[in-house]
Structures are given as structure tokens and as C-alpha cells.
Design a protein around this motif. Structure first.
Motif: not given
Ligand SMILES: Cc1cc2nc3c(=O)[nH]c(=O)nc-3n(C[C@H](O)[C@H](O)[C@H](O)COP(=O)(O)OP(=O)(O)OC[C@H]3O[C@@H](n4cnc5c(N)ncnc54)[C@H](O)[C@@H]3O)c2cc1C
Ligand code: SF4
Ligand code: SF4
Lengths: 143, 649
Positions: B336-341
């Protein structure tokens, strides 16, 4: 015709979603009218125009196509092709004098037994109030 | 043609609603019907024996069983008829239970429907063709894509079973996200202590071929025999000579000038680097985007890394390599990747420097991270800390309605770690709902609350700045009142999104994706590690947000499915596939455009299309569209379907 009109409905259901949904309606004993006769195919996109026209020519009052929800197709995107094909075919049916409502496409997942049984009840109602298919009348007159 | 028809009572399940003797009467004497019998339970041994005996005694070549759903017992009866020497594909089932007796209330109508359905099955059976499944030899090796904890576990399990395993990781080191953590919830064991030994096992395993800094470029073939092309990016360092001493990184002119991906941009590295000290393999890599020599052709008088490297491992002329491998099975573990806030503008990420994400904070905790494990954010120790949960999760407006499953717990972990390091800090968690579903999670959550971390229900509306101070505005939904808190650190509990590579890997393998864009498993409950593509399996967060224990469990599951396949010498290929009549094909390529699997192949010489038998999944889409009618969809041929239509109307 004094006898009560009982529409004949042919259903083409994809094996993975709608057919499984119809099975689910069965396992949950969700009752619906007995008019539909189901034919199982692997993917709703297997059904071509000729088969649907054939059903109407033979005397079906309605045709039901059941596939998976978008994104759920067992074959990635077969249901998008089905949607396209059915949209075109509906217009063609209008030209032939067959009401578009007689051809219905629904997405029913394997878990949606309730949706299947409700759709069947509703579809049967719609077709009952529409009356026999105009094609069927022409055919019967010819006999 | 001799069709045997068997009507099942299913105890009273069918017999109560369908007048079975009437069905038998209507079917006996139909064209091709040699025998029509009824029985209490067709699936029982005596029921199956009845069919076998009739095939042997009467020479039946088609069998129809009218009973439950074919999704239930078609495989059972196919095996029964095959036992007696009949071709299993000449068997047909009529579903008079799930789709008749169980759903209708008028016995006469149900009986009529059952008769129609059985007639339709008889008509179809009469037109069924015997099909032969082909045998395909299996290549006894596997490919694992992605070297996070899931890929590592899968590769080790497969390799331990004795099969050659290729592990492809696009980054210079394996380890994935877990390598970025200091401690892991809920036990707070040190991530490196449990992960590093596994990484070393991978590197040393005689059955594992570890391909780091590499990407899968192309995949074709199918279950048992995939052909894979892998691109090995140049590291500009000779792997046989590099000892991992790190003198080059110390010497690099750009040391400490390039932001480190592994440190989430907080720490800095040089142009020659290892992502972290325990990297596996411990090989230095030159970043061609920044290296002065590779980019501008000149690095001072002479490149410092080359000057200092005694073994002479620096190789500026190294080129990209392309490796071809053959494998029988593939595990996708791209994580996964972190959600870009950034899209959640109201939280000011990217605008206010003291607003950071969960993964960024993980690096602050790491002893080998940018602050040496000290809780220093932009030079100061924070005292007022606010965590905001569900950033990018359970948020329909941004198109992520799903729960990311790990954020509640990593927030609890991080809050605990901060409290431990800064005992006088005020820490508040603004949460939507608390989801502590795993083993030991609820207990951990309770522990953290007792440590003085305040949980306030209701999500934050906004982060704003006033006189150099940050404030978080929120509503406490339990008290029903709005409130504001000052903060010198705001941590966004960012959710998980699929790796950006899921697009290309998904396309190469023709994998389906669920609505959340993670890879779709073959069945949400019963086949969680399979995909609809035979021979391709899923592990870890690539399939959906997951914590480490679940990622490892799924990886072992995927590995066992791979091993189940690789132990076989040969596998049977399903014969229910499309075939093209080359004489009739006009070469319009309609089928090529339609097929989701690239099964139809254009033959440039003959100017026609042929179907790759091993790849076709038998959806029949092409057969429905072929304008010249050249495609025969086995087992679902036009005439077979039309015969059914004629019988049911
Ligand atoms: C801030 C934060 C804290 C967390 N803390 C914890 C915790 O304390 N405890 C816990 O149990 N879980 C925790 N998690 C969850 C944990 O990170 C995951 O469960 C775990 O990392 C999943 O492992 P994975 O191997 O599936 O994916 P990843 O760790 O994402 O690994 C995927 C790997 O695949 C590689 N890759 C991707 N695409 C390709 C490609 N095309 N070719 C080759 N390689 C590719 C990537 O480079 C990466 O190395 C946390 C998550 C976050 C965001
Ligand atoms: S759609 Fe039919 S005619 Fe066109 S290329 Fe495919 S097989 Fe040939
Ligand atoms: S049947 Fe489906 S999978 Fe097979 S070639 Fe045709 S479109 Fe492709």
C-alpha cells in the motif's frame, strides 16, 4: 382471450453473480412468481442480439438479463459490454414495435437474493400489465 | 443419442412443491430420452450408482439430473458420469430446487416450470459435445512481486517447500513499510528485531533469487507457465565487490542534501545511499536523478565515492538488465501507500510544517531515523499533540468509503510512544469510532487511555494557524459541543491506498479490482488469497488494508496455494473455452478488443485470429460479438443456448 394472462419470461443469468443470487433467493426461501425460465451462461456478455430476438420471436413476453455489478464481473469487464449491447438492442426493439420495458438488465450479486426475488415480482407485474408481446400476437394470428 | 434423465425429490424439498411423477411422465418419451427415473436423493450413493449402472447397461451418452443448483452438485455428477466412462461435459443439470420448488407457492405452476426446465436441459444435453481437458506441464518455480512483510513471508514459505522462488522488489531493499517502523502494535515489539532476521533469511536462502531495485516489465502465459520479463535497474555499484562499508556515502559531495524516501522526506541522504542501515541486500545504490556525475557528467575533479571505494565497486557504466524467467505461479504482494492528505485542505498538510502523517511520525520514532529516535519535530519537542483519525478513510467525499483498519491502532501506538518519551505532553485523539478488532487490540487501547491520553469522539473540522500557533477545531459528538485545542504537533491518521503500481501490475496480470481499488480476491470469504486468474495469488495489503499479523497469515495462505500447484507435474486446462474457425474469420479483430485477457491472437501471416487456449477463461464475450460468426464458445454454443430458449417458451 378469457384466460388470465401469464407472461412468459426468459432469463439469461451469469453464473457468478445473478445466477448465484437467484440460488440465494432459493436458499432463503424468498418467494416470487414462477413465470421466469432461467438459462445459465458464464457471463452476461455471452448473450447476443440474435438470442434475445429469437426469444421474442418464439413467443417470449419479456427477456431478463442478469449480471454482476460493475467492478464485480468475474471476467473483469464483461458486464460493460452487456450494458452497451442491451442499450443498443432496446432501441432496436422499439423499432420492431416491442416496448423497451420487455427487455430488462439488472446487476444482482451473489448475496442479493432479496433483490433478485423482488426484481422478479416487479418485472412480472410490469409485463403482466403490459400484456402479451406484440410479436406473440402476430405469431398467434398467423397460426 | 441416448439421454438418461433423473429427477430428484431432495427428500421433500422438491417433491412437496413439484409433482414429480407428472414431470417423469412429461419427459419420458421426449426426443432422445432413453430413460427417465425419479429418486429420493440423487446425490446419495444409491442415486449416483443408479446413473452409473444405466450408463453401463444402456449405453447412455448424455445425462440430465434435475435437482439442486449446478453450483452445488454439477462437479459431483460430472465425476459420477466420468466414472462410468461418459464424457463429463455431456452432463447437464436442471435447477428445480433453488430456482423452482423453494421459491414458488403454486404446485401446478412449479410443476409446469420444472417440466419446462427439464425439457430445456434435455434439449441442451442433446447438443452438448464431449470435450477433453488438455494437460499442461507445470514450471516448478514461483514469482513473488513485492518484498514487504507479506512478500517476504510468501517467498520464504514457498522456498522452504523446496521450490525456486524469485522475489522482485522495486526499492533497493526489501522490508516494505514494516522496516520503517520502530515498534509495532499491540505488543510493541521492535519491528527491526522481528523483521531483519526474516530479511536475512531471504537473502541467504538457496531457493530464493532476490531481485531488488527491479521491476516486472511484462508477463504472459498462464497458470503453470508464466513468462516474466524483469528489469533490473542499474545501481552503478558492483554487487560482487560492494562490502556495504558505507565510506562512499560519507564521502559523497551531496551527502545530507537529498531528501530520503525511506525517511518520508524528513531525513536526508546523499546521491549514493542505502535506504536504512539494516537494508537487505546491504548494497549501496547511486540515485541517477541526483548524482552529479550521472546527471551532469562531472563531479568535482573526480567522483569522491569512486576515489574512496577500495574494492573498486563503483560502476558508472552499469546498464539496465533485462531478465527472463519462467514460473508456474505468481504472488502479488505490492502493498500500500499512505493516503496523501494534500486533498484534505482543511487539515493544512503541506501548508503548516507541524502537521504530519502517520508514516512520517513512524520515522521520528526510529533510532536510525532523522532525529535518532528523539521526539523532535522541526527542532522542538511538542507538548500539545493532536491526532486526527480516519484521514482519507471512511470518507465518501474523496471516494474512499472503506475503513483502513490499522489507523486506530497505530494512532494508539504512536500516542503511547509519544507519552512515553514526553511524559508531560497533552495528547488528544480525535476519533470517529474506535476499531480495536484484533487480538490484544482492545486491551492495548484501554492501556493507552489509562496512560492519560485523551480520546474525544468526533472528527476534526479544521486546522488553522494564529500567531504561529496551530489550533484544531472539532466537535465532541458525545457532549454535543464544539471545541478547539492548541497544538504544536498535529498527526493525521492517514489511511491506506493501493500501491500506485497496482495499475500496471493489475493490467499485466488482468486482475480485477474491488471498488476500493485494491486487488479483488476470487471470493470474499472462501477464496481470500486466490484471484480469478488461475495461478495468481494475493498477499498482504495489496488485497486490502491489513495489519502485519493478517498480512503474514494471508501470505502463508497464498504460499500454500502456490505450493499445492507447484507439486503437480501436470494440470488440467478447462476445455470450456472459445475456438475460432480460421476459415470463417475475417480478421476484423473485434474479439481482440473485447477479450479481457488477450486470449485472441492475431496471426499476421494468415490474417486471422487464433485463441490461446491456456489464457481464455470462457466468458463468451467474443463469441457474442464476432460479426462473422467464426467463434464457437464451447459448452455455450449458439445452438445449445437457442435450443434451451425454444424449450422454455
Ligand atoms: C503509520 C503506520 C503504522 C503502522 N503500524 C503497524 C503496527 O504497528 N503493527 C501492525 O501490525 N501493522 C502496522 N501497520 C500496517 C503495516 O504497515 C502493514 O500491515 C504491512 O506493511 C503490510 O505489508 P505488505 O507486505 O502487504 O505491504 P508493504 O509493507 O507496503 O510492502 C509492499 C512492498 O512491495 C513493493 N512493491 C510495490 N510495488 C511493487 C512492484 N510493482 N514491483 C516490485 N515491488 C513492489 C514495495 O516497495 C514494498 O516493499 C502500520 C501502517 C501505517 C501506515
Ligand atoms: S471477431 Fe471474429 S472475425 Fe473478427 S478477428 Fe475475431 S474471430 Fe476473426
Ligand atoms: S471467451 Fe472470453 S476469455 Fe475466451 S477468448 Fe473469448 S473473450 Fe477472451
Amino acid at each position: 382471450m378469457t384466460e388470465e394472462f401469464k407472461p412468459k419470461i426468459v432469463g439469461f443469468l451469469c453464473n457468478w453473480c445473478c445466477y448465484a443470487g437467484a440460488d440465494m433467493a432459493g436458499t432463503s426461501r424468498m418467494k416470487y412468481p414462477s413465470n421466469i425460465r432461467i438459462i445459465r451462461v458464464m457471463c452476461s456478455s455471452r448473450i447476443n442480439t440474435e438470442m434475445i430476438i429469437k426469444a421474442f420471436q418464439t413467443g417470449a413476453d419479456a427477456v431478463f438479463i442478469g449480471g454482476c455489478h460493475f467492478g464485480d464481473c468475474h471476467y473483469v469487464d464483461g458486464n460493460y459490454r452487456t450494458k452497451k449491447r442491451i442499450d443498443v438492442l432496446k432501441r432496436l426493439l422499439s423499432h420492431m414495435g416491442i416496448e423497451q420495458e420487455r427487455l430488462r438488465l439488472e446487476w444482482v450479486s451473489a448475496a442479493e437474493g432479496e433483490k433478485f426475488s423482488k426484481t422478479m415480482a416487479e418485472f412480472t407485474d410490469t409485463i403482466t400489465s403490459l400484456g402479451p408481446s406484440p410479436l406473440r400476437e402476430i405469431k398467434e394470428e398467423a397460426i | 443419442m441416448k439421454v438418461g434423465v433423473y429427477i430428484c425429490h431432495c427428500g421433500v424439498n422438491i417433491a412437496n412443491m413439484v409433482d414429480i411423477p407428472k414431470v417423469v411422465e412429461a419427459i419420458s418419451g421426449q426426443t432422445n430420452v432413453a430413460v427417465c427415473k425419479e429418486y429420493q436423493y440423487m446425490c446419495s450413493d444409491p442415486g449416483q450408482n443408479m446413473i452409473r449402472k444405466d450408463i453401463e447397461d444402456m449405453g447412455l451418452d448424455r445425462v440430465v439430473v434435475a435437482a439442486c443448483s449446478p453450483r452445488m452438485h454439477e462437479p459431483t455428477f460430472r465425476a459420477t458420469v466420468a466414472d462410468a466412462g461418459m464424457n463429463p461435459y455431456c452432463f447437464e443439470m436442471a435447477n428445480i430446487r433453488e430456482q423452482c420448488s423453494w421459491v414458488h407457492e403454486d404446485k401446478e405452476e412449479a410443476t409446469q416450470k420444472a417440466i419446462d426446465l427439464v425439457k430445456s436441459s434435455v434439449a441442451r444435453a442433446s447438443l452438448l459435445e464431449p470435450l477433453q481437458s488438455t494437460e499442461i506441464p507445470v514450471t516448478h518455480s514461483a514469482l513473488v512481486i513485492g518484498g514487504g512483510i507479506a512478500g517476504i513471508q510468501a517467498a520464504l514459505d514457498i522456498a522452504n517447500s523446496g521450490f525456486k522462488t524469485y522475489l522482485v522488489e522495486k526499492e533497493p531493499s526489501i522490508g516494505g513499510r514494516m522496516a520503517q517502523f520502530d515498534k509495532t502494535f499491540p505488543t510493541l515489539d521492535c519491528a527491526a528485531c522481528i523483521l531483519t532476521p526474516k530479511m536475512v533469511d531471504v537473502a541467504r536462502h538457496p531457493n530464493i533469487d532476490l531481485l531488488t531495485y527491479s521491476e516486472v516489465e511484462h508477463i504472459d502465459g498462464s497458470i503453470g507457465n508464466f513468462h516474466v520479463q524483469i528489469k533490473k535497474k542499474p545501481r552503478y555499484v558492483d554487487p560482487d565487490l560492494c562490502t556495504g562499508c558505507g565510506l562512499c556515502a560519507e564521502a559523497c559531495r551531496l551527502k545530507g542534501r537529498i531528501s530520503s524516501e525511506f525517511d518520508m522526506g524528513i531525513g536526508k541522504r546523499g546521491a549514493i545511499y542505502v535506504p536504512f542501515p539494516q537494508a537487505v541486500p546491504l548494497l549501496y545504490t547511486i540515485d541517477p536523478e541526483n548524482c552529479l556525475l550521472l546527471k551532469h557528467g562531472k563531479c568535482g575533479k573526480s567522483p569522491k565515492c569512486e576515489d574512496i571505494c577500495d574494492p573498486g565497486a563503483i560502476r558508472f557504466d552499469q546498464e539496465e538488465e533485462h531478465i527472463d524467467i519462467d514460473v508456474g505461479a505468481i504472488v502479488v504482494a505490492t502493498g500500500y501507500n499512505e493516503f496523501s492528505p494534500v486533498v484534505k485542505e482543511e487539515y493544512g498538510y503541506g501548508k503548516f510544517k507541524n502537521v504530519m502523517t502517520g508514516l512520517e511520525l513512524e520515522r521520528i520514532f526510529s533510532p536510525s531515523g532523522p532525529t535518532g529516535g528523539n521526539p523532535i519535530i522541526n527542532g522542538t519537542e511538542p507538548k500539545n499533540i493532536v491526532f486526527i483519525s480516519c484521514v482519507g478513510s471512511r470518507d465518501k467525499r474523496i471516494g474512499n468509503p472503506y475503513c483502513s483498519r490499522v489507523c486506530c491502532m497505530y494512532i494508539a501506538k504512536q500516542a503511547h510512544l509519544l507519552k512515553e518519551k514526553i511524559p508531560d505532553a497533552n495528547i488528544t485523539v480525535m476519533y470517529t469510532d474506535m476499531r480495536a478488532f484484533g487480538k490484544g487490540y482492545e486491551e492495548f487501547y484501554e492501556r493507552v487511555q489509562k496512560e492519560g491520553i485523551r480520546y474525544r469522539r468526533g472528527n476534526a473540522a479544521e486546522v488553522y494557524e494564529e500567531d504561529d500557533l496551530l489550533f484544531v477545531r472539532a466537535e465532541d459528538t458525545l457532549l454535543g459541543e464544539p471545541y478547539e485545542l492548541p497544538a504544536d504537533l498535529v498527526v493525521l491518521g492517514t489511511g491506506l491506498v493501493p500501491s500506485p503500481d497496482a495499475d500496471s501490475i493489475g493490467q499485466m496480470l488482468h486482475l480485477s479490482r474491488s471498488a476500493d481499488k485494491f486487488f479483488l480476491e476470487a471470493h470474499p470469504k472462501l477464496r481470500p488469497v486466490d484471484t480469478v486468474i488461475d495461478g495468481v495469488f494475493l498477499a498482504g495489503a495489496a488485497q486490502g488494508p491489513k495489519d502485519i499479523p493478517d498480512s503474514v497469515a494471508q501470505a502463508s495462505g497464498a504460499a500454500s496455494h502456490v505450493v499445492n500447484l507447484l507439486v503437480k507435474e501436470k494440470i488440467h486446462a478447462e476445455p470450456i473455452i472459445a475456438e475460432i474457425n480460421e476459415d470463417a474469420c475475417v480478421g476484423c479483430k473485434t474479439c481482440i478488443v473485447l477479450c479481457p485477457y488477450e486470449a485472441p491472437l492475431y496471426d499476421d501471416e494468415k490474417k486471422v485470429v487464433t485463441i490461446n487456449r491456456a489464457v481464455c477463461k470462457g466468458c463468451g464475450s467474443c463469441a457474442a460479438a464476432c460479426p462473422s460468426g467464426s467463434i464457437k464458445m464451447n459448452h455455450f454454443k449458439n445452438e445449445q443456448i437457442v435450443a434451451q430458449i425454444l424449450e422454455v417458451i
